[in-house]
Design a protein around this motif. Structure first.
Motif, PDB file in Angstrom:
ATOM      1  N   PHE A  62      -1.265   4.303 -12.292  1.00  0.00           N
ATOM      2  CA  PHE A  62      -0.001   3.539 -12.889  1.00  0.00           C
ATOM      3  C   PHE A  62       1.030   4.588 -13.065  1.00  0.00           C
ATOM      4  O   PHE A  62       1.666   4.699 -14.167  1.00  0.00           O
ATOM      5  N   ARG A  63       1.424   5.707 -11.930  1.00  0.00           N
ATOM      6  CA  ARG A  63       2.147   6.622 -12.137  1.00  0.00           C
ATOM      7  C   ARG A  63       3.542   6.330 -12.484  1.00  0.00           C
ATOM      8  O   ARG A  63       4.158   7.128 -13.266  1.00  0.00           O
ATOM      9  N   LYS A  64       4.396   5.280 -12.054  1.00  0.00           N
ATOM     10  CA  LYS A  64       5.694   5.117 -12.341  1.00  0.00           C
ATOM     11  C   LYS A  64       5.721   4.431 -13.801  1.00  0.00           C
ATOM     12  O   LYS A  64       6.788   4.871 -14.350  1.00  0.00           O
ATOM     13  N   ALA A  87      -3.936   6.124 -16.611  1.00  0.00           N
ATOM     14  CA  ALA A  87      -2.666   5.645 -16.459  1.00  0.00           C
ATOM     15  C   ALA A  87      -1.845   6.627 -15.671  1.00  0.00           C
ATOM     16  O   ALA A  87      -1.201   6.185 -14.725  1.00  0.00           O
ATOM     17  N   TRP A  88      -2.204   7.818 -15.885  1.00  0.00           N
ATOM     18  CA  TRP A  88      -1.443   8.898 -14.972  1.00  0.00           C
ATOM     19  C   TRP A  88      -1.772   8.630 -13.421  1.00  0.00           C
ATOM     20  O   TRP A  88      -0.919   8.879 -12.483  1.00  0.00           O
ATOM     21  N   ALA A 127       1.666   2.209 -19.849  1.00  0.00           N
ATOM     22  CA  ALA A 127       0.484   2.066 -19.280  1.00  0.00           C
ATOM     23  C   ALA A 127      -0.657   2.679 -20.274  1.00  0.00           C
ATOM     24  O   ALA A 127      -1.637   2.014 -21.024  1.00  0.00           O
ATOM     25  N   ALA A 128      -0.435   3.991 -20.563  1.00  0.00           N
ATOM     26  CA  ALA A 128      -1.318   4.836 -21.791  1.00  0.00           C
ATOM     27  C   ALA A 128      -1.202   4.129 -23.123  1.00  0.00           C
ATOM     28  O   ALA A 128      -2.086   4.278 -23.662  1.00  0.00           O
ATOM     29  N   TRP A 174       3.339   5.189 -16.127  1.00  0.00           N
ATOM     30  CA  TRP A 174       2.124   5.763 -16.960  1.00  0.00           C
ATOM     31  C   TRP A 174       2.204   5.833 -18.607  1.00  0.00           C
ATOM     32  O   TRP A 174       1.362   5.548 -19.087  1.00  0.00           O
TER      33      TRP A 174
END
Length: 102
Positions: free
Chosen positions: A22-24, A18-19, A29-30, A26
């Motif tokens: 999908f940083r924005k 996720a980090w 997502a995590a 995260w």
């Protein structure tokens, strides 16, 4: 694989993916990918056949090849939450496969 390492991978791999990817979003997502670890609840409801390696793959209904292939297909669906859940499920199966000596 030691149980502590398995837990670290089951919890750490989704957060790391996720980090990185999908940083924005995260955290969201995590959480979705971590929720995929609930697939391990099938171990509570189904007794697995005794195996020398205690491998979960092909020992429990949600850890067989048909569901695993569906989890892989989920990663390519357009709706992001379903895609994230698919990624989390595939990560879970990969960590379980590491416990099988693969």
């Amino acid at each position: 694989m030691p149980a502590v390492l398995a837990w670290i991978l089951h919890l750490g791999a989704p957060v790391a993916v996720a980090w990185i990817f999908f940083r924005k979003i995260w955290m969201r997502a995590a959480l979705i990918m971590l929720a995929a670890n609930l697939v391990a609840l099938d171990r509570l409801f189904f007794a697995a056949a005794e195996t020398p390696t205690n491998c979960a793959i092909n020992a429990y209904p949600l850890h067989t090849m048909l569901p695993i292939s569906l989890y892989g297909a989920m990663m390519f669906l357009p709706w992001l939450p379903v895609r994230l859940l698919g990624i989390g499920l595939v990560l879970h199966m990969l960590v379980d496969a590491l416990g099988c000596g693969l």
